[in-house]
Design an enzyme around this catalytic site. Structure first.
Site, mmCIF file in Angstrom:
data_model
loop_
_atom_site.group_PDB
_atom_site.id
_atom_site.type_symbol
_atom_site.label_atom_id
_atom_site.label_comp_id
_atom_site.label_asym_id
_atom_site.label_seq_id
_atom_site.Cartn_x
_atom_site.Cartn_y
_atom_site.Cartn_z
ATOM 1 N N ARG A 8 28.996 31.049 62.056
ATOM 2 C CA ARG A 8 29.843 31.803 61.108
ATOM 3 C C ARG A 8 30.504 32.974 61.827
ATOM 4 O O ARG A 8 31.646 33.313 61.556
ATOM 5 C CB ARG A 8 29.021 32.281 59.914
ATOM 6 N N HIS A 49 18.263 32.206 55.265
ATOM 7 C CA HIS A 49 19.373 32.004 56.185
ATOM 8 C C HIS A 49 20.374 31.106 55.479
ATOM 9 O O HIS A 49 19.992 30.084 54.894
ATOM 10 C CB HIS A 49 18.858 31.334 57.469
#
Ligand SMILES: Cc1cc2nc3c(=O)[nH]c(=O)nc-3n(C[C@H](O)[C@H](O)[C@H](O)COP(=O)(O)OP(=O)(O)OC[C@H]3O[C@@H](n4cnc5c(N)ncnc54)[C@H](O)[C@@H]3O)c2cc1C
Length: 580
Positions: free
Chosen positions: A258, A236
């Site tokens: 994001r 991740h």
């Protein structure tokens, strides 16, 4: 040794295990179902840690075909297409079940429809969520339902070994240890479900819960089950980096940050993702992690050696409202997520690989079912954010249904192989026979080996170096003992057992990674940076052969769509067009 007898023994109490229990109970309420779990039911595993949410094609304009294509392309054409189809279609049923039968409340739009947010690598905003603490909602409600049904629980019971019947034909039992007393427990069962949830905690930076140490995969390998796609470990991009002194380092800051427009900056404050991918920070996890690792190798790092995540340009109030949990987590570690910058590092998050299983969640051993992160094949080379909890809940339910139906025709109890039980007990007790040693030093060496040589960017020389290091670590662990101060809650003993599982599974990762001489999805070889021909894609299958590992490549069957094609009529996604 305490002995118990049950119809269906479920190992693990995450989304997969809990759903399996509820579905098996619904098919046959008279079944004797037991959940054995290393932690406390409802309080352990990674499903509880799910922040971002749950992928499901519900929105107007979205479709299961679109979700499917995103999954296949995200998985670099390695997923088993029938399993992926089952995931995307089953997710719709399961999310309704979660709301209408299990009692979850997910966030909604003003018109009452489910709110769905953007997650990286997807062509549609399809991630259902409860703020940014979705897993707590799911697991709390599932646990309540399990409690009300009187399903037997063996909490703080660690599964050690799958035990076949004396004639070797079927599963007959599982050897466990009651972690509170240290006593062995033999759970004889007519069917067993593996749902211990993988968990790449062998890397220096990692996200999964501390109870996860790949025990299920280790047990599966020793029992002779084939594992697929083991080289595919997902990092991740945004693990919190708060220094070596805190367990918060490595924990994940969710993808939605994001998705909402969060930017990654190097140590000088410059944005860099546009140089790597047109989607910039919204590219898939593998691309973003690799870009970050490259920036870090080039030395443009923050004080702790990572990079920055910044959301300040989105407005601090807005960020605080949308990502309350994340803002609070960062504040605990001294970072201002809403208005400042947070130090981040890519962190090992998820194993796409696992036990080979089929659409009914059966495995190569009759009577053993598997679902969730212990299995491989659904995600191929890469998992889309939001497809993890969908995977565990969809297939957990299917496994429960299938196991209960399978049990309906079978009443016989098989005699477990007593010699195998004695061998497994002796193996578990082995560390009491050696002088105590420094397990922490071994763990740090394992973390460094996997991070440096079997991590985000790999090459043949590094992987072979890692194979040597892992073999040496295994030998050293088996000469290292734990202080014999009794087996009750002996956490050092369990630490030893965790390391043993992690080393076993790390070997399979390195073995498959050496063999795969191309780059796709989460697996990137600097010495073979291109994907091999997609139309002849093959996945790795690893099996134990005594102390050695056997590996073969198995061709992917393109049962629904071939590379270069799309199920979306009249549209081609960018990746499909590129593949064509
Ligand atoms: C921080 C974090 C955030 C995530 N966010 C998302 C997200 O937003 N969306 C998404 O789709 N996915 C997310 N995931 C991934 C998701 O959590 C997993 O894909 C999924 O929930 C795994 O479910 P599972 O039931 O297979 O395993 P888990 O939920 O991990 O459960 C495993 C269970 O097995 C037990 N166990 C382990 N070893 C043994 C043993 N030896 N004996 C007995 N029991 C054992 C554990 O105690 C636990 O109860 C996230 C993961 C993490 C770590």
């Amino acid at each position: 040794m305490r002995e118990i007898d049950t119809d269906l023994l479920i190992l693990g109490a995450g989304g997969a295990g809990l759903f399996a229990a509820l579905h098996a109970h619904a098919v046959d309420p008279k079944l004797d179902i037991t959940i054995a779990v290393k932690g406390l039911l409802g309080k352990c595993g990674c499903t509880r840690m799910v922040q971002g949410g749950y992928n499901v094609a519900l929105g107007a304009g979205d479709s299961v075909e679109r979700h499917f294509m995103d999954t296949i392309e995200g998985g670099a054409w390695l997923p088993d297409q029938e399993l992926a189809w089952q995931l995307v279609t089953g997710a719709i049923e399961r999310v309704r079940e979660l709301e209408n039968e299990i009692g979850c409340f997910f966030d909604r739009n003003a018109d009452g429809t489910l709110h769905q947010k953007a997650f990286a690598g997807q062509s549609f905003d399809r991630t259902v969520h409860k703020g940014d603490l979705t897993g707590i909602e799911i697991v709390n409600r599932l646990a309540e339902q399990v409690w009300t049904r009187g399903i037997r629980r063996l909490e703080e019971h660690r599964a050690l070994e799958l035990v076949r019947s004396r004639d070797g034909s079927r599963i007959a039992a599982v050897l466990l240890v009651d972690m509170r007393t240290g006593e062995f427990v033999l759970a004889q069962a007519r069917a067993v479900m593996l749902a211990t949830g993988g968990g790449p905690t062998m890397y220096k930076y990692h996200t999964p819960s501390g109870d996860k140490s790949c025990d299920g995969l280790g047990m599966a390998l020793r029992a002779g089950l084939p594992l697929r796609d083991m080289e595919m470990v997902q990092f991740h991009p945004t693990g919190l980096l708060a220094g070596p002194h805190t367990r918060m380092t490595g924990t994940v800051l969710e993808e939605g940050l994001r998705g909402a427009g969060g930017e990654l900056l190097d140590g000088t404050g410059a944005r860099f993702m546009q140089r790597y991918d047109a989607r910039a920070e919204r590219a898939t996890r593998d691309i973003v992690s690799r870009a970050m690792f490259t920036e870090m190798r080039n030395g443009r790092t923050t004080p702790h050696g990572g990079l920055y995540l910044s959301l300040a340009h989105l407005g601090p109030e807005n960020v605080r409202r949308q990502f309350k949990g994340m803002v609070e987590r960062c504040a605990d570690c001294g970072f201002d997520l809403a208005g400042g910058r947070v130090e981040v590092v890519p962190t090992a998050h998820y194993m796409m690989g696992g036990v080979e299983f089929d659409r009914q969640c059966t495995t190569a051993i009759e009577g053993v079912f598997a679902a969730g992160e212990d299995t491989g094949g659904v995600h191929g080379a890469n998992r889309l954010g939001g497809n993890g909890v969908a995977n565990s809940t969809v297939f957990g339910g299917i496994a429960g249904d299938a196991a209960a139906r399978w049990l309906a025709g079978r009443d016989e109890r098989l005699v477990p192989d007593r010699a195998a039980i004695e061998r497994a007990q002796a193996a578990a007790l082995a560390p009491f026979g050696h002088p105590p040693g420094d397990l922490e030093a071994l763990r740090e060496e394992l973390h460094a080996t996997m991070w440096n040589d079997v991590g985000i960017i790999r090459d043949g020389a590094g992987l072979r170096r890692a194979q040597g290091a892992l073999a040496s670590l295994h030998r050293r662990l088996h000469r290292t003992g734990v202080a014999d101060r009794g087996r009750e809650f002996n956490l050092t003993w369990h630490d030893w057992l965790n390391l043993d599982s992690l080393l076993t599974v790390s070997r399979t990762i390195a073995h498959a990674a050496v063999a795969r001489e191309d780059s796709r999805g989460a697996h990137f070889r600097a010495d073979f940076p291109r994907p091999s021909e997609l139309s002849t894609s093959a996945f790795t299958r690893v099996r134990a052969s005594g102390e050695a590992l056997d590996l073969e490549f198995v061709p992917v069957r393109f049962t629904r769509v071939r590379p270069g094609e799309s199920l979306l009529t009249g549209t081609q996604t960018a990746a499909t067009a590129a593949a064509a």
